[in-house]
Design a protein around this motif. Structure first.
Motif, PDB file in Angstrom:
ATOM      1  N   TRP A 331       0.698  -1.337  -0.077  1.00 48.81           N
ATOM      2  CA  TRP A 331       0.018  -0.065  -0.058  1.00 48.81           C
ATOM      3  C   TRP A 331       0.788   1.229  -0.198  1.00 48.81           C
ATOM      4  O   TRP A 331       1.343   1.814   1.206  1.00 48.81           O
ATOM      5  N   ALA A 332       1.175   1.704  -1.217  1.00 48.39           N
ATOM      6  CA  ALA A 332       2.106   2.752  -1.337  1.00 48.39           C
ATOM      7  C   ALA A 332       1.724   4.160  -1.693  1.00 48.39           C
ATOM      8  O   ALA A 332       0.521   4.140  -2.191  1.00 48.39           O
ATOM      9  N   LYS A 333       2.435   5.194  -1.055  1.00 47.04           N
ATOM     10  CA  LYS A 333       1.925   6.287  -1.257  1.00 47.04           C
ATOM     11  C   LYS A 333       2.566   7.038  -2.744  1.00 47.04           C
ATOM     12  O   LYS A 333       3.623   6.465  -3.296  1.00 47.04           O
ATOM     13  N   THR A 334       1.836   7.758  -3.450  1.00 41.03           N
ATOM     14  CA  THR A 334       2.062   8.288  -4.887  1.00 41.03           C
ATOM     15  C   THR A 334       2.491   9.761  -4.677  1.00 41.03           C
ATOM     16  O   THR A 334       1.763  10.397  -3.891  1.00 41.03           O
ATOM     17  N   PRO A 335       3.489  10.328  -5.393  1.00 34.61           N
ATOM     18  CA  PRO A 335       3.781  11.774  -5.421  1.00 34.61           C
ATOM     19  C   PRO A 335       2.902  12.753  -5.849  1.00 34.61           C
ATOM     20  O   PRO A 335       2.881  13.719  -6.023  1.00 34.61           O
ATOM     21  N   VAL A 336       1.929  12.043  -6.856  1.00 29.78           N
ATOM     22  CA  VAL A 336       0.711  12.763  -7.522  1.00 29.78           C
ATOM     23  C   VAL A 336      -0.217  11.948  -7.387  1.00 29.78           C
ATOM     24  O   VAL A 336      -0.563  10.905  -6.410  1.00 29.78           O
ATOM     25  N   SER A 337      -1.464  12.366  -8.078  1.00 27.86           N
ATOM     26  CA  SER A 337      -2.731  11.644  -7.734  1.00 27.86           C
ATOM     27  C   SER A 337      -2.574  10.249  -8.263  1.00 27.86           C
ATOM     28  O   SER A 337      -1.743   9.667  -9.106  1.00 27.86           O
ATOM     29  N   ASP A 338      -3.292   9.244  -7.391  1.00 26.81           N
ATOM     30  CA  ASP A 338      -3.045   7.791  -7.779  1.00 26.81           C
ATOM     31  C   ASP A 338      -3.730   7.514  -9.203  1.00 26.81           C
ATOM     32  O   ASP A 338      -2.835   6.452  -9.614  1.00 26.81           O
ATOM     33  N   THR A 339      -4.528   8.040  -9.713  1.00 31.05           N
ATOM     34  CA  THR A 339      -5.107   7.843 -10.841  1.00 31.05           C
ATOM     35  C   THR A 339      -3.985   8.159 -12.132  1.00 31.05           C
ATOM     36  O   THR A 339      -3.872   7.450 -13.018  1.00 31.05           O
ATOM     37  N   GLU A 340      -3.392   9.320 -11.824  1.00 32.72           N
ATOM     38  CA  GLU A 340      -2.388   9.797 -12.787  1.00 32.72           C
ATOM     39  C   GLU A 340      -1.216   8.996 -12.576  1.00 32.72           C
ATOM     40  O   GLU A 340      -0.586   8.619 -13.869  1.00 32.72           O
ATOM     41  N   PHE A 341      -0.825   8.590 -11.572  1.00 34.29           N
ATOM     42  CA  PHE A 341       0.379   7.684 -11.497  1.00 34.29           C
ATOM     43  C   PHE A 341       0.104   6.472 -12.129  1.00 34.29           C
ATOM     44  O   PHE A 341       0.860   5.836 -12.815  1.00 34.29           O
ATOM     45  N   THR A 342      -1.134   5.739 -11.695  1.00 39.52           N
ATOM     46  CA  THR A 342      -1.113   4.620 -12.360  1.00 39.52           C
ATOM     47  C   THR A 342      -1.440   4.610 -14.013  1.00 39.52           C
ATOM     48  O   THR A 342      -1.085   3.631 -14.482  1.00 39.52           O
ATOM     49  N   LYS A 343      -1.912   5.505 -14.314  1.00 42.84           N
ATOM     50  CA  LYS A 343      -2.044   5.767 -15.717  1.00 42.84           C
ATOM     51  C   LYS A 343      -0.771   5.877 -16.569  1.00 42.84           C
ATOM     52  O   LYS A 343      -0.368   5.336 -17.581  1.00 42.84           O
ATOM     53  N   LYS A 344      -0.017   6.667 -15.961  1.00 43.58           N
ATOM     54  CA  LYS A 344       1.277   6.928 -16.580  1.00 43.58           C
ATOM     55  C   LYS A 344       2.383   5.746 -16.356  1.00 43.58           C
ATOM     56  O   LYS A 344       3.115   5.384 -17.104  1.00 43.58           O
ATOM     57  N   GLY A 365     -14.503  14.588   4.189  1.00 44.39           N
ATOM     58  CA  GLY A 365     -13.876  15.500   2.979  1.00 44.39           C
ATOM     59  C   GLY A 365     -12.483  14.882   2.756  1.00 44.39           C
ATOM     60  O   GLY A 365     -11.805  15.502   2.000  1.00 44.39           O
ATOM     61  N   VAL A 366     -12.529  13.478   3.148  1.00 43.37           N
ATOM     62  CA  VAL A 366     -10.993  12.884   2.874  1.00 43.37           C
ATOM     63  C   VAL A 366     -11.526  11.591   1.981  1.00 43.37           C
ATOM     64  O   VAL A 366     -12.356  10.638   2.746  1.00 43.37           O
ATOM     65  N   ASN A 367     -10.788  11.249   0.961  1.00 41.84           N
ATOM     66  CA  ASN A 367     -10.874   9.917   0.270  1.00 41.84           C
ATOM     67  C   ASN A 367      -9.372   9.078   0.665  1.00 41.84           C
ATOM     68  O   ASN A 367      -8.310   9.711   0.366  1.00 41.84           O
ATOM     69  N   PRO A 368      -9.361   8.397   1.899  1.00 37.48           N
ATOM     70  CA  PRO A 368      -8.147   7.777   2.546  1.00 37.48           C
ATOM     71  C   PRO A 368      -7.406   6.984   1.386  1.00 37.48           C
ATOM     72  O   PRO A 368      -6.267   6.726   1.709  1.00 37.48           O
ATOM     73  N   GLY A 369      -7.746   6.621   0.314  1.00 34.00           N
ATOM     74  CA  GLY A 369      -7.247   6.044  -0.842  1.00 34.00           C
ATOM     75  C   GLY A 369      -6.502   6.937  -1.775  1.00 34.00           C
ATOM     76  O   GLY A 369      -5.502   6.660  -2.544  1.00 34.00           O
ATOM     77  N   ASN A 370      -6.733   8.359  -1.627  1.00 30.17           N
ATOM     78  CA  ASN A 370      -6.093   9.214  -2.567  1.00 30.17           C
ATOM     79  C   ASN A 370      -4.736   9.217  -2.541  1.00 30.17           C
ATOM     80  O   ASN A 370      -4.081   9.068  -1.165  1.00 30.17           O
ATOM     81  N   LYS A 371      -3.721   9.171  -3.432  1.00 28.40           N
ATOM     82  CA  LYS A 371      -2.403   9.516  -3.623  1.00 28.40           C
ATOM     83  C   LYS A 371      -1.870   8.018  -2.972  1.00 28.40           C
ATOM     84  O   LYS A 371      -0.865   8.172  -2.316  1.00 28.40           O
ATOM     85  N   ARG A 372      -2.694   6.916  -3.204  1.00 26.39           N
ATOM     86  CA  ARG A 372      -1.897   5.673  -2.582  1.00 26.39           C
ATOM     87  C   ARG A 372      -2.351   4.650  -3.741  1.00 26.39           C
ATOM     88  O   ARG A 372      -3.460   4.914  -4.637  1.00 26.39           O
TER      89      ARG A 372
END
Length: 399
Positions: A331-344, A365-372
């Protein structure tokens, strides 16, 4: 048609297909590696295949809804050996099921009582989407409790308002957790049991990753074991769900069990009598072989441990990663949005992972999966090493 069907959310993998639709690999020489889905790829033990071949004639008989007595006894023996000093009655407290997914869904349908106003089902957030879908189709409102990365990804139970607890009929917990690989400790179990006693809700403990862990001397604590230690008599309001899919690398076998409170199990048996989800004698024979053998489980566990250690060592310098206590997920954190990271990552390195936001809902107000991202280390050791090298290269190049 049932109008509740219209309330169901797209499944995470449907969202992933949509995200990657029209995106092509830039480096055609790279073999694609799919680490998005938690489908075990290790070889299944020969004993299971042999049991199927040896019992092929059993398909000429109708199966018993309650399951074969020998299978229930075998499961009871496994529970008692796996969870120290935990006793269970194979006649009243165990039911074989067609995998934990089927059971989690159908179990929700028997628990929810719509004669009470606006029933609530509490889900960890992120979560396995069956919890949400089963709740909606049972006529309940899903309520999401964020995992706390500062506290071993445990649920923030204190965030739940009293008015929600007053309407709660069912709480899902998942340990070892999907996607963070966290294990619920005895202190948290004590809190969950106290809340259940106070507000009289049922606990559904999803433990399908219980046998994928990293410390042979310290296997994950299970719900039945915690109840036994804490003196919860007869597993009151507790039902646990387990499966052979991950333990024995047989996701296509569709075999698991449900165990716990005999009062609830009796109602679940009644429901299943009408639901027609009895386990075939053929699958039962294969399951007996699987639950009776620990040798292949140790070997399976070591394969995952090797992959997690190597993968972690290779990407920890480039992505913020917490080594899981159990399960086969990173379960890793990403430096940008998780969807952008996944796509690229898919485009540049031919690797598929799952955006964390697809596994969660926005709460407070939080999606705890964002940027992961969730990375499932289910491929071969060689593929996982190759994937780690590519991810490291990708992060170095672009971030």
């Amino acid at each position: 048609m049932n109008p509740r069907l219209n309330k169901l959310n797209p499944y995470p993998f449907e969202k992933l297909r949509s995200l990657l639709s029209g995106v092509s690999y830039k480096k055609e020489q790279l073999e694609p590696i799919n680490l998005s889905i938690g489908e075990p790829k290790h070889p299944s033990p020969k004993s299971i295949a042999d049991a199927i071949k040896d019992n092929i004639s059993s398909i000429s008989h109708y199966p018993a809804t309650k399951g074969e007595e020998l299978l229930r006894e075998t499961i009871a023996n496994w529970i008692e050996n796996r969870y120290i000093a935990t006793k269970i009655d194979p006649n009243t407290q165990i039911l074989p099921v067609l995998g934990s997914r089927e059971a989690l869904f159908s179990f929700t349908q028997i628990v929810i009582d719509n004669s009470f106003r606006n029933p609530v089902v509490i889900c960890p957030n992120p979560f396995y989407q069956i919890y949400e879908g089963a709740s909606i189709l049972a006529g309940a409102e899903p309520y999401y409790v964020n995992l706390d990365p500062e506290n071993n990804f445990s649920c923030k139970w204190d965030d739940v308002p009293t008015e929600i607890w007053d309407r709660t009929q069912l709480v899902f917990v998942c340990s070892p957790g999907n996607p963070a690989g966290n294990v619920i400790n005895l202190e948290e179990w004590k809190k969950i049991f106290e809340l259940s006693q106070k507000y009289n809700f049922v606990i559904a403990s999803d433990e399908c990753y219980s046998e994928i862990y990293h410390d042979e001397s310290n296997p994950p604590l299970g719900g039945l074991q915690a109840a036994n230690i804490l003196g919860i008599k007869d597993y009151n309001n507790l039902v646990v769900f387990s499966s052979l899919s991950k333990r024995s690398s047989v996701p296509g076998l569709r075999s698991g069990f449900v165990a716990g409170d005999s009062k609830i199990m009796n109602k679940f048996l009644l429901y299943r009598t009408y639901n027609g989800s009895a386990m075939s004698p053929l699958i039962s024979a294969a399951s007996i072989a699987a639950w009776s053998d620990e040798k292949h489980v140790h070997a399976n566990r070591q394969l995952y441990n090797d992959k997690i250690e190597i993968f972690y060592s290779k990407i920890n310098k480039y992505l913020e990663v917490t080594k899981p206590q159990a399960s086969f997920y990173i379960w890793a954190k990403t430096p940008v949005s998780d969807t952008e990271f996944t796509k690229k990552l898919y485009q540049e390195e031919s690797i598929t992972v799952l955006p964390g936001s697809f596994l969660a809902r926005e709460y407070l107000g939080v999606n705890p999966g964002n940027k992961r991202i969730r990375i499932a280390l289910v491929s071969s050791l060689e593929e996982c090493i190759e994937a780690a090298n590519r991810i490291a290269r990708f992060v170095q190049t672009y971030y």
